[in-house]
Design an enzyme around this catalytic site. Structure first.
Site, PDB file in Angstrom:
ATOM      1  CE  LYS A 111      -4.209  -1.824   2.070  1.00 52.73           C
ATOM      2  NZ  LYS A 111      -5.173  -1.710   3.154  1.00 52.73           N
ATOM      3  CE  LYS A 193      -5.224  -8.304  -1.864  1.00 54.21           C
ATOM      4  NZ  LYS A 193      -5.262  -8.018  -0.491  1.00 54.21           N
ATOM      5  CE  LYS A 196     -12.595  -4.000   0.566  1.00 57.63           C
ATOM      6  NZ  LYS A 196     -13.043  -3.651   1.892  1.00 57.63           N
TER       7      LYS A 196
HETATM    8  P1  TYM Z   1     -10.699  -6.121   3.914  1.00 57.34           P
HETATM    9  O1  TYM Z   1     -11.778  -5.130   4.074  1.00 57.34           O
HETATM   10  O2  TYM Z   1      -9.590  -5.825   2.957  1.00 57.34           O
HETATM   11  O3  TYM Z   1     -11.292  -7.519   3.469  1.00 57.34           O
HETATM   12  C1  TYM Z   1     -12.313  -8.177   4.199  1.00 57.34           C
HETATM   13  C2  TYM Z   1     -12.051  -9.673   4.184  1.00 57.34           C
HETATM   14  O4  TYM Z   1     -12.006 -10.162   2.820  1.00 57.34           O
HETATM   15  C3  TYM Z   1     -10.850 -10.963   2.638  1.00 57.34           C
HETATM   16  N1  TYM Z   1     -10.406 -10.816   1.232  1.00 57.34           N
HETATM   17  C4  TYM Z   1     -10.309 -11.832   0.361  1.00 57.34           C
HETATM   18  N2  TYM Z   1     -10.548 -13.145   0.487  1.00 57.34           N
HETATM   19  C5  TYM Z   1     -10.360 -13.915  -0.617  1.00 57.34           C
HETATM   20  N3  TYM Z   1      -9.950 -13.434  -1.822  1.00 57.34           N
HETATM   21  C6  TYM Z   1      -9.710 -12.111  -1.992  1.00 57.34           C
HETATM   22  N4  TYM Z   1      -9.324 -11.645  -3.166  1.00 57.34           N
HETATM   23  C7  TYM Z   1      -9.880 -11.256  -0.866  1.00 57.34           C
HETATM   24  N5  TYM Z   1      -9.735  -9.912  -0.684  1.00 57.34           N
HETATM   25  C8  TYM Z   1     -10.062  -9.678   0.608  1.00 57.34           C
HETATM   26  C9  TYM Z   1      -9.832 -10.394   3.609  1.00 57.34           C
HETATM   27  O5  TYM Z   1      -8.823 -11.350   3.913  1.00 57.34           O
HETATM   28  C10 TYM Z   1     -10.696 -10.067   4.804  1.00 57.34           C
HETATM   29  O6  TYM Z   1     -10.879 -11.203   5.607  1.00 57.34           O
HETATM   30  N6  TYM Z   1      -7.582  -5.859   7.745  1.00 57.34           N
HETATM   31  C11 TYM Z   1      -8.864  -6.361   7.358  1.00 57.34           C
HETATM   32  C12 TYM Z   1     -10.017  -5.813   8.213  1.00 57.34           C
HETATM   33  C13 TYM Z   1      -9.841  -5.990   9.680  1.00 57.34           C
HETATM   34  C14 TYM Z   1      -9.942  -7.198  10.406  1.00 57.34           C
HETATM   35  C15 TYM Z   1      -9.760  -6.870  11.767  1.00 57.34           C
HETATM   36  C16 TYM Z   1     -10.156  -8.519  10.019  1.00 57.34           C
HETATM   37  C17 TYM Z   1      -9.628  -5.000  10.589  1.00 57.34           C
HETATM   38  N7  TYM Z   1      -9.565  -5.527  11.851  1.00 57.34           N
HETATM   39  C18 TYM Z   1      -9.781  -7.840  12.776  1.00 57.34           C
HETATM   40  C19 TYM Z   1     -10.185  -9.498  11.032  1.00 57.34           C
HETATM   41  C20 TYM Z   1      -9.990  -9.135  12.374  1.00 57.34           C
HETATM   42  C21 TYM Z   1      -9.128  -5.952   5.939  1.00 57.34           C
HETATM   43  O7  TYM Z   1      -8.544  -5.062   5.409  1.00 57.34           O
HETATM   44  O8  TYM Z   1     -10.121  -6.544   5.349  1.00 57.34           O
END
Ligand code: TYM
Length: 331
Positions: A111, A193, A196
């Protein structure tokens, strides 16, 4: 009852990768665990956001949680900024986290490379806020996609360090990363991957995409050389499409392979587009049907429940470290 905690950022739009890698598993696990699902708006601001859009997306994501099947009667849904303990514990853990371990985080490296200038201290600190989210709830299991694995390892390390230095305070959580779907790839570039923040939106199917957009994106999806339609790691594009098909239909691999035996890529893509549109239709109707008052009530309830548990854990962490204020000193 053991706990799970997970969350997603209210930035951009939630896509099939988010659903298949994470949200889908939350829905099943909520029946076995006491569950906390957070809309992590404080994480969102680690990169610049339009305030109006962020506020809208925060509520939209809460609606999406409900529409995919998170049941507010058994699970707690809340907004991260509604529970001030998340930011407070982050400060404490900041004082234990090491610059060197945060510098190693691949998401930070990716990032910050994209932003090269104006990388915020918040972006660097992102994993510490995430560790706080998880540890405040004495979480047993964290269902996430594969890209969060390193953040989970960091969370385990910092919990272990705190417990070692100040006494047993936090449960050390385990990641729950599904065997299938943990890394859904971009339709336009199967080496990346689905994301967003991807500039190329054609590679990413959003849960709120209309049928035209879904059809267009699958039609344009890149394929591998060759003609056979089989799960095969050396052919990432087709395997990615088949994985999405498998997860959305629930059909076993052998059945899917025999269904497409002797057929062409165009047919697979068209079928997958149809399956996706059919999957999204009732979900999108649900999203539209959730009224503002109903949503407010759920988020208020979530906030109260979350604050209570987070408050207890934070008080224990303060006490363990010898942080006392005037009102708690009774000598
Ligand atoms: P975020 O918002 O990027 O994504 C949410 C969840 O989606 C999963 N994910 C994917 N899984 C499979 N294939 C993909 N291409 C893909 N892109 C995203 C992510 O692994 C995630 O589970 N840091 C986290 C948010 C967060 C969080 C937490 C998660 C903040 N605090 C505490 C668990 C526990 C995030 O950016 O998710």
């Amino acid at each position: 009852m053991k706990r799970i905690f997970s969350g997603a950022q209210p930035t951009g739009n939630i896509h099939l990768g988010n659903y298949l890698g994470a949200l889908r598993n939350w829905v099943t696990l909520q029946h076995e665990y006491e569950s906390f699902f957070c809309i992590v708006n404080l994480h969102a601001i680690t990169i610049p956001q339009d305030p109006k859009v962020l506020a809208e997306k925060t509520r939209e994501l809460a609606r999406i949680y409900l529409a995919v099947g998170i049941d507010p009667e058994i699970s707690t849904i809340f907004v991260q900024s509604d529970v001030p303990q998340h930011a407070e514990l982050t400060w404490i853990l900041n004082c234990l986290a090491r610059m060197s371990e945060l510098e190693r985080m691949t998401q930070f490296k990716d990032k910050s490379r994209k932003q090269s200038e104006n990388v915020s201290a918040g972006l660097f600190d992102y994993p510490v806020l995430m560790a706080s989210d998880i540890l405040l709830y004495q979480t047993e299991l964290v269902p996430v996609g594969d890209d969060q694995k390193q953040h989970l390892e960091f969370t385990r390390d910092i919990a272990t360090r705190f417990n070692r230095d100040f006494g047993d305070t936090f449960r050390v959580p385990e990641p729950y990363i599904p065997k299938v779907g943990a890394r859904i790839m971009s339709l336009s570039d199967p080496t990346k991957k689905m994301s967003k923040s991807d500039d190329d939106a054609t590679g990413c199917v959003m849960l709120l995409d209309d049928p035209d957009a879904v059809n267009r994106k699958f039609k344009r999806a890149v394929t591998d050389s060759g003609t056979e339609i089989k799960f095969d790691n050396s052919r990432p594009a087709i395997t990615n499409l088949l994985t999405i098909y498998q997860l959305l239909t629930g059909q076993p691999i052998v059945e899917i392979e025999s269904r497409f035996a002797g057929r062409g890529y165009a047919q697979l893509k068209q079928n997958l587009a149809d399956v996706t549109v059919e999957f999204l239709r009732p979900f999108q109707d649900q999203v539209k049907g959730i009224g503002a008052e109903h949503l407010n009530r759920i988020l208020r309830q979530g906030r109260e429940k979350a604050r209570q548990i987070a408050g207890t854990t934070l008080a224990n962490a303060y006490a363990a470290m010898g942080i006392v204020g005037a009102s708690t000193t009774d000598e």
